[in-house]
Design a protein around this motif. Structure first.
Motif, PDB file in Angstrom:
ATOM      1  N   UNK A  43       1.684  47.298  -4.260  1.00 16.37           N
ATOM      2  CA  UNK A  43       1.324  46.767  -3.116  1.00 16.37           C
ATOM      3  C   UNK A  43       1.885  45.200  -2.852  1.00 16.37           C
ATOM      4  N   UNK A  44       1.861  44.446  -3.869  1.00 18.35           N
ATOM      5  CA  UNK A  44       2.613  43.065  -3.539  1.00 18.35           C
ATOM      6  C   UNK A  44       4.099  43.291  -3.380  1.00 18.35           C
ATOM      7  N   UNK A  45       4.594  44.154  -3.929  1.00 18.17           N
ATOM      8  CA  UNK A  45       6.095  44.195  -3.684  1.00 18.17           C
ATOM      9  C   UNK A  45       6.148  44.837  -2.283  1.00 18.17           C
ATOM     10  N   UNK A  46       5.507  45.856  -1.896  1.00 17.26           N
ATOM     11  CA  UNK A  46       5.809  46.148  -0.639  1.00 17.26           C
ATOM     12  C   UNK A  46       5.225  45.314   0.546  1.00 17.26           C
ATOM     13  N   UNK A  47       4.252  44.502   0.163  1.00 11.35           N
ATOM     14  CA  UNK A  47       3.710  43.279   1.181  1.00 11.35           C
ATOM     15  C   UNK A  47       4.959  42.479   1.269  1.00 11.35           C
ATOM     16  N   UNK A  48       5.657  42.013   0.242  1.00  9.85           N
ATOM     17  CA  UNK A  48       6.743  41.049   0.433  1.00  9.85           C
ATOM     18  C   UNK A  48       8.113  41.713   1.277  1.00  9.85           C
ATOM     19  N   UNK A  49       8.292  42.907   1.263  1.00  8.73           N
ATOM     20  CA  UNK A  49       9.093  43.552   1.959  1.00  8.73           C
ATOM     21  C   UNK A  49       8.904  43.468   3.309  1.00  8.73           C
ATOM     22  N   UNK A  50       7.597  43.966   3.715  1.00 15.62           N
ATOM     23  CA  UNK A  50       7.194  43.926   4.924  1.00 15.62           C
ATOM     24  C   UNK A  50       7.160  42.592   5.679  1.00 15.62           C
TER      25      UNK A  50
END
Length: 55
Positions: A43-50
């Protein structure tokens, strides 16, 4: 819900307590904790990409 417990001590003591706590868990409980960590990490990784795409 469990009550929060503050832990004081040297890093070595705290690490020993964590290891003992984990060893006391069943296989299923260990697996559930691992899956929760993986989910939060994803979730954190995905949030950084977005967030970086919005800029």
């Amino acid at each position: 819900m469990e009550e929060s417990v503050l832990r004081y001590g040297t890093p070595e003591e705290l690490e020993a307590k964590r290891i003992a706590e984990i060893k006391a868990l069943s296989y299923l409980e260990r697996l559930e904790r691992l899956m929760a960590i993986i989910e939060v990490s994803y979730t954190l990784k995905k949030a950084k990409i977005i967030q970086s795409k919005k800029r």
